[in-house]
Design an enzyme around this catalytic site. Structure first.
Site, mmCIF file in Angstrom:
data_model
loop_
_atom_site.group_PDB
_atom_site.id
_atom_site.type_symbol
_atom_site.label_atom_id
_atom_site.label_comp_id
_atom_site.label_asym_id
_atom_site.label_seq_id
_atom_site.Cartn_x
_atom_site.Cartn_y
_atom_site.Cartn_z
ATOM 1 N N GLY A 10 20.989 -40.117 -55.240
ATOM 2 C CA GLY A 10 22.405 -40.339 -55.012
ATOM 3 C C GLY A 10 22.720 -40.225 -53.536
ATOM 4 O O GLY A 10 21.984 -39.582 -52.779
ATOM 5 N N HIS A 50 27.107 -33.782 -58.176
ATOM 6 C CA HIS A 50 26.602 -33.506 -56.834
ATOM 7 C C HIS A 50 27.255 -34.442 -55.816
ATOM 8 O O HIS A 50 27.754 -34.000 -54.774
ATOM 9 C CB HIS A 50 25.076 -33.675 -56.817
#
Length: 151
Positions: free
Chosen positions: A49, A133
């Site tokens: 990510g 996150h």
């Protein structure tokens, strides 16, 4: 053909990582290039990510790929979070640091795709962890602030 560019990943200590991002209001070619560059940068550095502030852009957007395909979300909002999981996390902005973080086991996000179309996406386990996150990055938070146990 558009040439993609690798972006510099900002590291812990860079003030931009501690700032809240602004909502994206214009869905244009510039946004599409940013998302493409972020994805290429994430892949080059073996990440799962990458959020816009990690490449110096204070916009509410991130990309994720846990091995099941590319996911992009702009102006995400967590609309549902259920359960709990504890697992190890790392971050491209905090190299060589790993730690256990508690996250929801299931998360649903609402937001927009690169063209401004409203989307809703859900994830469990690793995908839910990745969503949370990256979402934290948009609010100026790092996973290191949430570590239960550093590895």
């Amino acid at each position: 053909m558009i040439q993609l560019a690798l972006r510099e990943i900002r590291k812990k200590g860079d003030e931009i990582l501690n700032k809240k991002c602004k909502e994206v209001t214009v869905f244009d070619k510039k946004l599409a290039i940013l998302l493409d560059d972020m994805y290429e940068t994430m892949q080059k550095h073996d990440g799962v990510g990458l959020a816009a502030p990690q490449v110096g852009i204070l916009k509410r957007a991130f990309v994720v790929d846990i091995g099941e395909g590319r996911i992009e979300i702009v102006n995400p909002k967590i609309v549902k979070a259920e359960g709990s999981q504890i697992g190890q996390e790392g971050c491209l902005s905090v190299p060589d640091v790993w730690g256990d973080v508690e996250r929801p086991n299931s998360v649903t996000l609402e937001g927009f795709d690169r063209d401004g179309n409203k989307i809703e996406i859900s994830g469990t386990e690793l995908l839910a962890r990745a969503f949370c996150h990256e979402y934290d990055h948009l609010n100026g938070e790092l996973f290191t602030d949430k570590i239960i146990e550093e590895k």
